[in-house]
Write a protein that holds these residues in place. Structure first.
Motif, short mmCIF file in Angstrom:
data_model
loop_
_atom_site.label_atom_id
_atom_site.label_comp_id
_atom_site.label_asym_id
_atom_site.label_seq_id
_atom_site.Cartn_x
_atom_site.Cartn_y
_atom_site.Cartn_z
N GLU A 112 0.86 -1.17 0.00
CA GLU A 112 0.00 0.00 0.00
C GLU A 112 0.90 1.23 0.00
N ALA A 113 0.49 2.24 -0.78
CA ALA A 113 1.30 3.45 -0.86
C ALA A 113 0.40 4.67 -0.96
N LYS A 114 0.98 5.82 -0.67
CA LYS A 114 0.28 7.10 -0.82
C LYS A 114 0.91 7.84 -1.98
N VAL A 115 0.08 8.34 -2.89
CA VAL A 115 0.56 9.08 -4.05
C VAL A 115 0.96 10.48 -3.58
N LEU A 116 2.23 10.83 -3.79
CA LEU A 116 2.71 12.15 -3.39
C LEU A 116 2.60 13.17 -4.52
N ALA A 117 2.79 12.71 -5.76
CA ALA A 117 2.72 13.60 -6.92
C ALA A 117 2.44 12.78 -8.16
N LEU B 109 -2.72 0.49 -4.29
CA LEU B 109 -2.09 -0.82 -4.14
C LEU B 109 -1.05 -0.92 -5.24
N ILE B 110 0.19 -1.20 -4.85
CA ILE B 110 1.29 -1.28 -5.81
C ILE B 110 1.87 -2.69 -5.82
N PRO B 111 2.56 -3.07 -6.90
CA PRO B 111 3.15 -4.40 -6.93
C PRO B 111 4.26 -4.55 -5.90
N GLN B 112 4.48 -5.78 -5.45
CA GLN B 112 5.53 -6.06 -4.47
C GLN B 112 6.89 -5.62 -4.99
N PHE B 113 7.14 -5.89 -6.28
CA PHE B 113 8.41 -5.54 -6.90
C PHE B 113 8.15 -4.59 -8.05
N GLY B 114 9.17 -3.89 -8.47
CA GLY B 114 9.03 -2.98 -9.61
C GLY B 114 9.15 -1.54 -9.17
N GLY B 115 8.81 -0.67 -10.08
CA GLY B 115 8.98 0.75 -9.81
C GLY B 115 10.43 1.16 -9.95
N SER B 116 10.68 2.42 -9.87
CA SER B 116 12.04 2.96 -9.95
C SER B 116 12.37 3.67 -8.65
N PRO B 117 13.24 3.06 -7.82
CA PRO B 117 13.57 3.72 -6.55
C PRO B 117 14.46 4.93 -6.77
N ILE B 118 14.17 6.00 -6.04
CA ILE B 118 15.02 7.19 -6.07
C ILE B 118 15.23 7.68 -4.64
N LYS B 119 16.31 8.39 -4.43
CA LYS B 119 16.60 8.94 -3.11
C LYS B 119 16.76 10.45 -3.27
N VAL B 120 16.04 11.18 -2.44
CA VAL B 120 16.13 12.65 -2.43
C VAL B 120 16.56 13.04 -1.04
N GLY B 121 17.81 13.44 -0.91
CA GLY B 121 18.36 13.71 0.42
C GLY B 121 18.38 12.41 1.21
N GLU B 122 17.75 12.40 2.35
CA GLU B 122 17.67 11.20 3.18
C GLU B 122 16.40 10.39 2.91
N ASP B 123 15.48 10.94 2.11
CA ASP B 123 14.20 10.29 1.85
C ASP B 123 14.29 9.38 0.63
N TYR C 78 12.01 7.21 -2.23
CA TYR C 78 10.72 7.13 -2.90
C TYR C 78 10.80 6.08 -4.00
N THR C 79 9.64 5.65 -4.49
CA THR C 79 9.59 4.74 -5.63
C THR C 79 8.63 5.32 -6.65
N LEU C 80 9.09 5.43 -7.89
CA LEU C 80 8.27 5.94 -8.98
C LEU C 80 7.57 4.79 -9.69
N PHE C 81 6.28 4.92 -9.94
CA PHE C 81 5.52 3.93 -10.68
C PHE C 81 4.79 4.60 -11.83
N ARG C 82 4.69 3.90 -12.94
CA ARG C 82 3.86 4.37 -14.04
C ARG C 82 2.40 4.17 -13.65
N ASP C 83 1.51 4.96 -14.23
CA ASP C 83 0.09 4.83 -13.96
C ASP C 83 -0.38 3.40 -14.26
N SER C 84 0.15 2.80 -15.30
CA SER C 84 -0.26 1.45 -15.70
C SER C 84 0.24 0.37 -14.74
#
Length: 84
Positions: free
Chosen positions: A25-30, A54-68, A70-76
């Motif tokens: 489970e995730a919250k959409v930030l942007a 609800l997001i898949p267990q694996f996948g997405g593109s992890p990114i780090k901004v400072g100490e935070d 995040y994981t980027l997912f396509r709408d699909s």
């Protein structure tokens, strides 16, 4: 941003970190402006900032901004929008 699982049950029992697994489970930030269809028209996004999804267990593109982190997912890639 993935929602962290509860370390305490509803009855007040604290769970050790080793038994608490990452939730899907995730919250959409942007959101971006959306993709283009084959005719060049912009497709509307299926989610908006603040939505719980609800997001898949694996996948997405992890990114780090400072100490935070995040994981980027396509709408699909988003499996479902969670209504509360």
């Amino acid at each position: 941003m993935r929602i962290k699982p509860e370390a305490k049950t509803a009855s007040g029992i604290f769970l050790p970190e080793s038994s608490v697994k990452e939730q899907n489970e995730a919250k959409v930030l942007a959101v971006g402006p959306g993709a283009f269809d084959k005719d060049g028209k912009r497709l509307p996004m299926g989610v908006a900032s603040g939505d719980k999804v609800l997001i898949p267990q694996f996948g997405g593109s992890p990114i780090k901004v400072g100490e935070d982190e995040y994981t980027l997912f396509r709408d699909s890639e988003i499996l479902a929008k969670i209504n509360e």
